[in-house]
Write an enzyme that holds these catalytic residues in place. Sequence first.
Site, PDB file in Angstrom:
ATOM      1  N   ASP A 156      -7.907  13.757 -11.545  1.00  0.00           N
ATOM      2  CA  ASP A 156      -8.860  13.149 -10.804  1.00  0.00           C
ATOM      3  C   ASP A 156      -9.658  14.203  -9.945  1.00  0.00           C
ATOM      4  OD1 ASP A 156      -9.643  10.836 -10.303  1.00  0.00           O
ATOM      5  OD2 ASP A 156      -8.012  10.000  -9.115  1.00  0.00           O
ATOM      6  N   ARG A 292      -9.157  -7.793   3.092  1.00  0.00           N
ATOM      7  CA  ARG A 292      -9.484  -9.354   3.115  1.00  0.00           C
ATOM      8  C   ARG A 292      -8.529  -9.997   4.287  1.00  0.00           C
ATOM      9  NH1 ARG A 292      -8.065  -9.783  -3.159  1.00  0.00           N
ATOM     10  NH2 ARG A 292      -6.738  -8.319  -2.246  1.00  0.00           N
TER      11      ARG A 292
END
EC number: 2.7.2.1
Length: 405
Positions: A156, A292
């Site tokens: 990464d 959310r």
Amino acid sequence: MKILVLNAGSSTQKSCLYEIADEAFSTQASQPLWEGKINWTQDRGVAEIEVKTATGATLQESISDDSPQAHLAYMLNTLSDGDTKVIDRLSEIDVVGHRIVHGGEDYRDSVVITEDVKKAIASLSNLAPAHNPVALSGIEAIEKILKDVTQIAVFDTGFHATIPDAAAIYPGPYQWVEQGIRRYGFHGISHQYCSQRAAQILGQDVASGRLITCHLGNGCSLAAIKNGRSIDTTMGFTPLEGLMMGSRSGSVDPGILIYLLRYCDYSVEKLDEILNKASGLKGISGVSSDMREVRKAIAQGNSRAQLAWDIYVHRLRSGIGAMVTSLGGLDALVFTAGVGEHSAEIRQAACEAFGFLGLKLDLQKNQQKPVDEDIATNDSAVRVLVIHTQEDWAIAQHCWQILKN
């Protein structure tokens, strides 16, 4: 060529099996033949296993009283057994690719995994404690399950190896540089994929233009990409630096940490736990690390949730602004990962700050759940893209290229 991809997280193990023609690798991401996911409980003693195939077959099971490696073996057996069978034998798998979060200074390009590579991954575990150890466990499990199959590490940190020293080196004593303490950056597989996909969507050469990619998930980072190369990013020596995240603080004044250690009886372990697992959206809102849930709390009048949102947006805008100056302008702004792909509110809030660049967001397109689309108005001076990140496909691409070379 059959390529198995393992993408290990702190409490999950995601896997995909791709079948790719030997002669050419498609520039478009293809649907995997098989997808598997393990979710572990906090004690890692119980595994929730989910499997689905391209033909629509599914499996959901809960397994307890076994090791994580045994859980992985059980999940991989569904490749060649039961309703989710897509191959006759596991030995048909040609190569296994692993996402490795931290490769340090020595490993920037993807490599075939050897004993030396495994030792390096282990030695860097203290810099990525939530990811490198579980990735190494997956490598060792594959050695037992698939024996001599070629395994490849895709780092990464690799995409950010092109960041210039002025952006990568911290202004501490030079001994830090000699110790390998520098900005490495993370989410590189995602940032690189999104920059390539953006070029396809815009009909441009990937080695041209000035892009900012916003990887906004539970972990968050930005990358400034110029002519296809990363020149700046918000994460640093570890994945803790930069933007406000789900449960991670992002950047804070180092003096705060000294103060807490010196005067508030904090241990290093407690500080680590708080900064990584009890900060960010979760720490400020007191509700959740999930955007959310924070939005739901705001709708119910929760002032701390509103504050968490305000800080998140402020830091996101500030980060994008900093990347713009590194690039000397901006041609396209890209949103990806869970929040970036699914929160129209975050995209709008971020873009509102950059009208002075001539950026104009098409509010209707932004609300229509865009996937791999340009959501700027026709007369916008800056393109705004929403791209579904395909880390697993990108890892498969690295594996294919290494085997072919």
